[in-house]
Write an enzyme that holds these catalytic residues in place. Sequence first.
Site, mmCIF file in Angstrom:
data_model
loop_
_atom_site.group_PDB
_atom_site.id
_atom_site.type_symbol
_atom_site.label_atom_id
_atom_site.label_comp_id
_atom_site.label_asym_id
_atom_site.label_seq_id
_atom_site.Cartn_x
_atom_site.Cartn_y
_atom_site.Cartn_z
ATOM 1 N N HIS A 1 48.102 61.739 24.691
ATOM 2 C CA HIS A 1 47.898 60.822 23.564
ATOM 3 C C HIS A 1 48.452 61.413 22.280
ATOM 4 C CE1 HIS A 1 45.568 59.035 20.232
ATOM 5 N NE2 HIS A 1 45.782 57.919 20.912
ATOM 6 N N ARG B 1 52.130 48.574 21.144
ATOM 7 C CA ARG B 1 50.837 48.812 21.798
ATOM 8 C C ARG B 1 49.768 48.206 20.896
ATOM 9 N NH1 ARG B 1 53.420 54.109 22.804
ATOM 10 N NH2 ARG B 1 53.295 54.622 25.024
ATOM 11 N N ARG C 1 52.557 44.271 24.016
ATOM 12 C CA ARG C 1 51.828 44.503 25.257
ATOM 13 C C ARG C 1 50.354 44.154 25.068
ATOM 14 N NH1 ARG C 1 51.354 50.476 27.433
ATOM 15 N NH2 ARG C 1 49.848 50.634 25.745
ATOM 16 N N ASP D 1 53.521 56.071 32.935
ATOM 17 C CA ASP D 1 52.585 55.837 34.037
ATOM 18 C C ASP D 1 53.291 55.896 35.386
ATOM 19 O OD1 ASP D 1 49.826 55.529 33.321
ATOM 20 O OD2 ASP D 1 50.466 53.868 32.050
ATOM 21 N N CYS E 1 60.211 51.478 28.247
ATOM 22 C CA CYS E 1 59.471 51.798 27.025
ATOM 23 C C CYS E 1 58.643 53.072 27.171
ATOM 24 C CB CYS E 1 58.594 50.623 26.598
ATOM 25 S SG CYS E 1 57.368 50.180 27.829
ATOM 26 N N GLY F 1 57.468 51.235 32.433
ATOM 27 C CA GLY F 1 56.562 52.176 31.767
ATOM 28 C C GLY F 1 56.671 53.491 32.526
ATOM 29 N N GLU G 1 55.081 49.898 36.081
ATOM 30 C CA GLU G 1 54.615 51.277 35.862
ATOM 31 C C GLU G 1 53.733 51.767 36.996
ATOM 32 O OE1 GLU G 1 52.466 51.459 32.130
ATOM 33 O OE2 GLU G 1 51.571 49.492 32.441
HETATM 34 C C1 PEP Z 1 54.166 53.905 30.027
HETATM 35 O O1 PEP Z 1 53.255 54.022 30.841
HETATM 36 O O2 PEP Z 1 55.304 54.358 30.201
HETATM 37 C C2 PEP Z 1 53.930 53.203 28.759
HETATM 38 C C3 PEP Z 1 54.909 52.952 27.934
HETATM 39 O O3 PEP Z 1 52.653 52.855 28.452
HETATM 40 P P1 PEP Z 1 51.538 53.893 27.901
HETATM 41 O O4 PEP Z 1 52.258 55.152 27.560
HETATM 42 O O5 PEP Z 1 50.909 53.238 26.734
HETATM 43 O O6 PEP Z 1 50.641 53.993 29.072
HETATM 44 MG MG MG Z 2 51.513 52.759 30.684
#
Ligand code: PEP
Ligand code: MG
Length: 609
Positions: free
Chosen positions: A175, A298, A354, A505, A567, A502, A481
């Site tokens: 994070h 986000r 999203r 993930d 992304c 994504g 993802e």
């Molecule tokens: C991802 O999973 O690549 C993504 C962009 O979403 P987050 O990082 O918010 O899970």
């Molecule tokens: Mg994600």
Amino acid sequence: MAGPLRRVQGHREGKARTFKELLDTATRLEQHFKDMQDIEFTIEQGKLYMLQTRVGKRTAMAGIRIALDMVKEGMIDEATALKRINADDLVQLLAPIFDPKEKKAFEKAGKLMTKGLNAGPGAATGRIALSAEEAQEMAAAGPVVLVRLETSPEDLAGMVAAEGILTARGGMTSHAAVVARGMGKPCVCGASALSIDIANRTVSIGEVVLKAGEDFISIDGSTGEVFAGQLSAHPAEVNQVLVDKILKAEDSETYQRFATIMNWANKVRSMKVRTNADSPHDADVARAFGAEGIGLCRTEHMFFEGDRILAFREMILSKDAEGRKTALAKILPMQRSDFEGIFEAMNGLPVNIRLIDPPLHEFVPHDEKGQEEMAKVLGVSLEEVKHRVEKLHEFNPMMGHRGCRLGITYPEIIRMQMRAICEAAINVAKKGIVAMPEVMVPLVGHVKELTYTKGEMLDELALINQENGTDFSCPIGTMIEIPRAALTADQIAAEADYFSFGTNDLTQMGFGFSRDDSGSFLPEYVAKKILEDDPFQSLDQQGIGELVRIAGEKGRSTKPDLKLGVCGEHGGDPRSVKFFHKVGLNYVSCSPYRVPVAILAAAQATLEN
Ligand code: PEP
Ligand code: MG
């Protein structure tokens, strides 16, 4: 002329001749190899011998300057110059830096405490704050560095207030790392040697003990270094021109070089570059750096600002759908006005939003004070709030109640979000703003998850159009993802207007490496060459990349024109960007400060293919 004098004169002439010969040879070599040379030579008894020549090493800044100068001199063309610049080096043009001499002196004085992961480039210095609240309070009196074991969405306001973020845990897509990069804030993650003692309010390593609230700490997010004390940081000139607007373009040679590279790259590349941004400010910054839209907005961070967290917590902790709807009605106008701000900033460019993604427990208060506050808001006992918070606890939240699963169990949340997005687009259109929202469903693994969610979204859209007498519509896409989604992308494409990969993930679920905990072993993997790179930083092309390739191919077997973007954090990594170009993605999206890197990498991808 007397004998000895003539000899001195002759010796000088000989030296001058040899020196000229050396210069001529060096010039010839540079022109032959069309690059700056590192040469070795010797002069024996007036005779020049060339021993070796090779392409000279250079710093990032020098590399950019040499490439541009050589185009000016007609030695190389623009394409060659673009290929020679290391795309990652552009980050150094944008990030604040410490004075190198001062840094060396600190190192000599034993003030280099440790080295963590270089998660967000740039230099930051400030007094140590150990919590988000403390960071906000202390920031009024001077610069602050937020030092945490790890961060969560709750820390957002503190991260905004801080000059930089330092965590003892977490990898390159933790994070702290993702959010800091998005904000363009220096960040060092996974500095596991640090000991953070909340009770005694200290941050220490061996003998060096720093006191929170009093002592300064300095972090270099470009190298991962952590220093005890206050180093001085300077903002980059490019930012002063484009973002702060305190320096004129014509007064900054560095900016002019940056702009030249961007112009050349834009002429060449075929892949678009968007940004990951969830505030009008981030959108503005990214647009100034050349972003052609938002590839990931986000929405969860929007729930933390100001008072809205109270309403959101009220929604989560409500007993039933009615309670949730009452709380959501309070959030709707706030979220709608956020989207209006973003649409205005991105006027005429696509904004991919999203729906809510993180597990709900991330939003609820875990401290007694916050729980007491919620008890008052909800009109229930503290015990009851504690009980409801506990019920949200999950053993493995990353694989738990998150993503589209939230909208399936609580459709009223995503209906509110759909309404906020569409009403914002309709509202700004009245002011002549061209809003181009795209709405994306996260964490889909089975096509029916998307079918259900889309059904709810389209029902809400129909209501909105009925109420407003409008005929508004927008693309509805999905993130890819989860490995199952990649493997069944042909089915999913039947329901999706576009895909966005994504890859954070997808790497987590494909490799089975936790995004938040892999900092404890991935560096060893890289050191022992089990993996060439941290797969959260540079895409694992053979494995996770193959899932991307398969999903793209399968998706387009159903819909040949299916738009594909990425992304995940890999959208700002040059090697990954080149891979995405190869497998036919339409765009990459990355944090605002990596947009120039992605632009150059996209141009290099075209030139190399
Ligand atoms: C991802 O999973 O690549 C993504 C962009 O979403 P987050 O990082 O918010 O899970
Ligand atoms: Mg994600």
